[in-house]
Write an enzyme that holds these catalytic residues in place. Structure first.
Site, mmCIF file in Angstrom:
data_model
loop_
_atom_site.group_PDB
_atom_site.id
_atom_site.type_symbol
_atom_site.label_atom_id
_atom_site.label_comp_id
_atom_site.label_asym_id
_atom_site.label_seq_id
_atom_site.Cartn_x
_atom_site.Cartn_y
_atom_site.Cartn_z
ATOM 1 N N CYS A 70 -51.668 114.759 68.961
ATOM 2 C CA CYS A 70 -52.466 115.597 68.078
ATOM 3 C C CYS A 70 -51.468 116.456 67.312
ATOM 4 C CB CYS A 70 -53.513 116.417 68.843
ATOM 5 S SG CYS A 70 -52.878 117.684 69.945
ATOM 6 N N HIS A 103 -39.237 113.033 87.390
ATOM 7 C CA HIS A 103 -39.667 114.059 88.347
ATOM 8 C C HIS A 103 -41.180 114.162 88.514
ATOM 9 C CE1 HIS A 103 -35.679 116.554 88.079
ATOM 10 N NE2 HIS A 103 -35.484 115.283 88.426
HETATM 11 C C1 RB5 Z 1 -56.169 119.946 64.521
HETATM 12 O O1 RB5 Z 1 -56.096 120.754 63.404
HETATM 13 C C2 RB5 Z 1 -55.322 120.500 65.645
HETATM 14 O O2 RB5 Z 1 -55.946 121.617 66.195
HETATM 15 C C3 RB5 Z 1 -55.092 119.452 66.703
HETATM 16 O O3 RB5 Z 1 -54.458 118.368 66.142
HETATM 17 C C4 RB5 Z 1 -54.236 119.862 67.874
HETATM 18 O O4 RB5 Z 1 -53.060 120.467 67.465
HETATM 19 C C5 RB5 Z 1 -54.924 120.618 68.915
HETATM 20 O O5 RB5 Z 1 -54.366 121.044 69.915
#
Ligand code: RB5
Length: 149
Positions: A70, A103
């Protein structure tokens, strides 16, 4: 060492989409069999919708290891670690990836799509996939992770 004959699932939100596409293609070029669980565009989505299916599948032993992404890597890692048998490690460096395997026997790699470049992400992924768990004293510690108080 992740066996290339096994399926490697990968999942992300929009913040990890570009990096996911890069890693997917590079790993496929090296002979890995990738299962892309989305997202499939840079349109805004909610990361849990894509990370839950991957983490549940790892938890249920459907896959041995997986990669999630993400923007920061945090949301993906936090979501994945809701599953008892998931050990997701957020890695920003190659050394972190190595230690997460040696680990912690991490079975999910979480990558921050907006904070490192894609070439480094690829190096991190390869280190993660090609490092063995050391066992020994680390086995005892890993077993204690799910022994919540
Ligand atoms: C999306 O904008 C962002 O919040 C997501 O990709 C991530 O970083 C969340 O933890």
């Amino acid at each position: 060492m992740f066996d290339k004959q096994q399926i490697l699932p990968i999942a992300c939100d929009h913040g990890g989409y570009e990096m996911k596409e890069y890693i997917k293609q590079k790993l496929a070029g090296l002979g890995y069999k990738i299962k892309d669980l989305g997202t499939f565009s840079s349109d805004s989505v909610d990361y849990p919708d894509y990370i839950h299916p991957l983490a549940k599948a790892i938890n249920d032993d459907e896959y041995k290891q997986g990669i999630v992404l993400c923007g920061s890597g945090n949301g993906a890692q936090i979501t994945a670690n809701k599953y008892r048998n998931a050990r997701a490690a957020l890695c920003w460096t190659v050394e972190q990836a190595e230690l997460s395997r040696r680990h912690n026997n991490a079975n999910i790699l979480s990558l921050p799509g907006r904070f490192i470049n894609k070439e480094l992400a690829m190096e991190i992924a390869l280190k993660f996939l090609n490092t063995e768990f050391e066992g020994g004293r680390h086995q005892r510690r890993v077993e204690k992770i799910s022994q919540t108080l």
